[in-house]
Design a protein around this motif. Structure first.
Motif, PDB file in Angstrom:
ATOM      1  N   MET A   1       1.577 -18.769 -70.000  1.00 28.34           N
ATOM      2  CA  MET A   1       1.384 -19.592 -71.196  1.00 28.34           C
ATOM      3  C   MET A   1       0.035 -19.221 -71.815  1.00 28.34           C
ATOM      4  SD  MET A   1       1.390 -23.754 -71.487  1.00 28.34           S
ATOM      5  CE  MET A   1       3.130 -24.060 -71.603  1.00 28.34           C
ATOM      6  N   THR A   2       0.014 -19.034 -73.113  1.00 33.90           N
ATOM      7  CA  THR A   2      -1.224 -18.657 -73.792  1.00 33.90           C
ATOM      8  C   THR A   2      -2.155 -19.858 -73.921  1.00 33.90           C
ATOM      9  OG1 THR A   2      -0.440 -19.170 -76.012  1.00 33.90           O
ATOM     10  CG2 THR A   2       0.066 -16.961 -75.166  1.00 33.90           C
ATOM     11  N   ASP A   3      -3.413 -19.551 -74.210  1.00 35.19           N
ATOM     12  CA  ASP A   3      -4.387 -20.626 -74.431  1.00 35.19           C
ATOM     13  C   ASP A   3      -3.944 -21.537 -75.574  1.00 35.19           C
ATOM     14  OD1 ASP A   3      -6.002 -19.743 -72.388  1.00 35.19           O
ATOM     15  OD2 ASP A   3      -7.408 -18.683 -73.702  1.00 35.19           O
ATOM     16  N   ILE A   4      -3.390 -20.944 -76.619  1.00 31.62           N
ATOM     17  CA  ILE A   4      -2.923 -21.754 -77.758  1.00 31.62           C
ATOM     18  C   ILE A   4      -1.816 -22.696 -77.307  1.00 31.62           C
ATOM     19  CG2 ILE A   4      -1.627 -21.655 -79.933  1.00 31.62           C
ATOM     20  CD1 ILE A   4      -3.365 -19.316 -80.760  1.00 31.62           C
ATOM     21  N   ASN A   5      -0.847 -22.186 -76.573  1.00 32.87           N
ATOM     22  CA  ASN A   5       0.257 -23.036 -76.116  1.00 32.87           C
ATOM     23  C   ASN A   5      -0.234 -24.163 -75.216  1.00 32.87           C
ATOM     24  OD1 ASN A   5       2.086 -21.510 -77.549  1.00 32.87           O
ATOM     25  ND2 ASN A   5       2.689 -20.268 -75.797  1.00 32.87           N
ATOM     26  N   LYS A   6      -1.189 -23.862 -74.351  1.00 33.55           N
ATOM     27  CA  LYS A   6      -1.750 -24.897 -73.475  1.00 33.55           C
ATOM     28  C   LYS A   6      -2.427 -25.990 -74.296  1.00 33.55           C
ATOM     29  CE  LYS A   6      -2.617 -21.842 -69.581  1.00 33.55           C
ATOM     30  NZ  LYS A   6      -3.635 -21.123 -68.806  1.00 33.55           N
ATOM     31  N   LEU A   7      -3.210 -25.581 -75.281  1.00 36.36           N
ATOM     32  CA  LEU A   7      -3.902 -26.557 -76.124  1.00 36.36           C
ATOM     33  C   LEU A   7      -2.928 -27.356 -76.983  1.00 36.36           C
ATOM     34  CD1 LEU A   7      -7.089 -24.561 -77.147  1.00 36.36           C
ATOM     35  CD2 LEU A   7      -6.997 -26.648 -75.765  1.00 36.36           C
ATOM     36  N   VAL A   8      -1.891 -26.706 -77.478  1.00 41.24           N
ATOM     37  CA  VAL A   8      -0.877 -27.411 -78.266  1.00 41.24           C
ATOM     38  C   VAL A   8      -0.240 -28.505 -77.411  1.00 41.24           C
ATOM     39  CG1 VAL A   8       1.414 -27.179 -79.333  1.00 41.24           C
ATOM     40  CG2 VAL A   8      -0.403 -25.558 -79.912  1.00 41.24           C
ATOM     41  N   GLU A   9       0.120 -28.167 -76.184  1.00 37.00           N
ATOM     42  CA  GLU A   9       0.727 -29.161 -75.306  1.00 37.00           C
ATOM     43  C   GLU A   9      -0.261 -30.277 -74.961  1.00 37.00           C
ATOM     44  OE1 GLU A   9       3.039 -29.539 -71.059  1.00 37.00           O
ATOM     45  OE2 GLU A   9       3.077 -27.618 -72.105  1.00 37.00           O
ATOM     46  N   GLN A  10      -1.513 -29.918 -74.692  1.00 40.44           N
ATOM     47  CA  GLN A  10      -2.527 -30.934 -74.409  1.00 40.44           C
ATOM     48  C   GLN A  10      -2.731 -31.861 -75.604  1.00 40.44           C
ATOM     49  OE1 GLN A  10      -6.243 -29.202 -73.143  1.00 40.44           O
ATOM     50  NE2 GLN A  10      -5.331 -28.251 -71.342  1.00 40.44           N
ATOM     51  N   LEU A  11      -2.748 -31.286 -76.795  1.00 33.89           N
ATOM     52  CA  LEU A  11      -2.919 -32.080 -78.004  1.00 33.89           C
ATOM     53  C   LEU A  11      -1.753 -33.051 -78.182  1.00 33.89           C
ATOM     54  CD1 LEU A  11      -4.288 -32.824 -80.674  1.00 33.89           C
ATOM     55  CD2 LEU A  11      -3.222 -30.779 -81.694  1.00 33.89           C
ATOM     56  N   ALA A  12      -0.551 -32.558 -78.014  1.00 32.95           N
ATOM     57  CA  ALA A  12       0.630 -33.416 -78.147  1.00 32.95           C
ATOM     58  C   ALA A  12       0.594 -34.550 -77.121  1.00 32.95           C
ATOM     59  CB  ALA A  12       1.905 -32.584 -77.998  1.00 32.95           C
ATOM     60  N   GLN A  13       0.260 -34.229 -75.884  1.00 29.61           N
ATOM     61  CA  GLN A  13       0.184 -35.255 -74.843  1.00 29.61           C
ATOM     62  C   GLN A  13      -0.916 -36.265 -75.139  1.00 29.61           C
ATOM     63  OE1 GLN A  13      -0.269 -32.799 -71.333  1.00 29.61           O
ATOM     64  NE2 GLN A  13       1.926 -32.829 -70.923  1.00 29.61           N
ATOM     65  N   ALA A  14      -2.073 -35.781 -75.568  1.00 34.37           N
ATOM     66  CA  ALA A  14      -3.188 -36.677 -75.878  1.00 34.37           C
ATOM     67  C   ALA A  14      -2.842 -37.589 -77.053  1.00 34.37           C
ATOM     68  CB  ALA A  14      -4.448 -35.863 -76.184  1.00 34.37           C
ATOM     69  N   TYR A  15      -2.161 -37.045 -78.052  1.00 33.49           N
ATOM     70  CA  TYR A  15      -1.773 -37.853 -79.213  1.00 33.49           C
ATOM     71  C   TYR A  15      -0.789 -38.942 -78.799  1.00 33.49           C
ATOM     72  CZ  TYR A  15      -0.575 -39.063 -84.013  1.00 33.49           C
ATOM     73  OH  TYR A  15      -0.395 -39.743 -85.188  1.00 33.49           O
ATOM     74  N   LEU A  16       0.192 -38.587 -77.990  1.00 36.25           N
ATOM     75  CA  LEU A  16       1.144 -39.588 -77.506  1.00 36.25           C
ATOM     76  C   LEU A  16       0.440 -40.666 -76.690  1.00 36.25           C
ATOM     77  CD1 LEU A  16       4.206 -37.425 -76.407  1.00 36.25           C
ATOM     78  CD2 LEU A  16       4.169 -39.179 -78.188  1.00 36.25           C
ATOM     79  N   SER A  17      -0.503 -40.266 -75.861  1.00 34.01           N
ATOM     80  CA  SER A  17      -1.249 -41.232 -75.043  1.00 34.01           C
ATOM     81  C   SER A  17      -2.049 -42.188 -75.911  1.00 34.01           C
ATOM     82  CB  SER A  17      -2.188 -40.507 -74.080  1.00 34.01           C
ATOM     83  OG  SER A  17      -1.457 -39.794 -73.128  1.00 34.01           O
ATOM     84  N   GLU A  18      -2.625 -41.647 -76.969  1.00 34.74           N
ATOM     85  CA  GLU A  18      -3.480 -42.442 -77.854  1.00 34.74           C
ATOM     86  C   GLU A  18      -2.673 -43.296 -78.833  1.00 34.74           C
ATOM     87  OE1 GLU A  18      -7.184 -43.692 -79.386  1.00 34.74           O
ATOM     88  OE2 GLU A  18      -6.898 -42.298 -77.723  1.00 34.74           O
ATOM     89  N   ARG A  19      -1.623 -42.727 -79.415  1.00 31.73           N
ATOM     90  CA  ARG A  19      -0.911 -43.389 -80.505  1.00 31.73           C
ATOM     91  C   ARG A  19       0.415 -44.026 -80.107  1.00 31.73           C
ATOM     92  NH1 ARG A  19      -5.355 -43.059 -82.886  1.00 31.73           N
ATOM     93  NH2 ARG A  19      -5.614 -42.028 -84.886  1.00 31.73           N
TER      94      ARG A  19
END
Length: 118
Positions: free
Chosen positions: A1-19
């Motif tokens: 998995m590329t760095d971009i893909n890892k960050l995209v997944e982290q961002l999506a997870q963080a957004y779901l956790s927050e919102r």
């Protein structure tokens, strides 16, 4: 998995956790799920950078932006703002379709087909 893909997944997870699992704007309720958020981030953030700046610079720009949007797995204020605005824009598009008497599912499927053919 590329760095971009890892960050995209982290961002999506963080957004779901927050919102949470639903976003509402203009009386349009948008269900949020990890897979659809990942796809939206790839299409609206990563692809936009690639389209704007080309492959090499676009990847670097997307990586930089994603690193500012999610820091150590936590949604940053910038990340919250960009994701909220992305979802607001989507809801506004759906609201316009509804106001015009169009079926958003039909319109979105048609748009998806059109993009695939380009």
């Amino acid at each position: 998995m590329t760095d971009i893909n890892k960050l995209v997944e982290q961002l999506a997870q963080a957004y779901l956790s927050e919102r949470g699992s639903e976003f509402t704007h203009l009386d349009v309720r948008l269900p949020l799920a990890l897979d659809t958020l990942i796809l939206a981030i790839q299409n609206n953030i990563v692809a936009a950078h690639l389209e704007n700046a080309g492959e090499q610079q676009g990847r670097a720009d997307a990586l930089l932006m994603l690193r500012h949007m999610v820091v150590n797995g936590v949604l940053s204020p910038l990340g919250a703002l960009v994701m909220d605005q992305m979802n607001c824009a989507f809801c506004a598009d759906v609201r316009q379709m509804l106001n015009e008497g169009k079926d958003p599912m039909v319109e979105l499927a048609s748009e998806s087909k059109r993009r695939a053919m380009q």
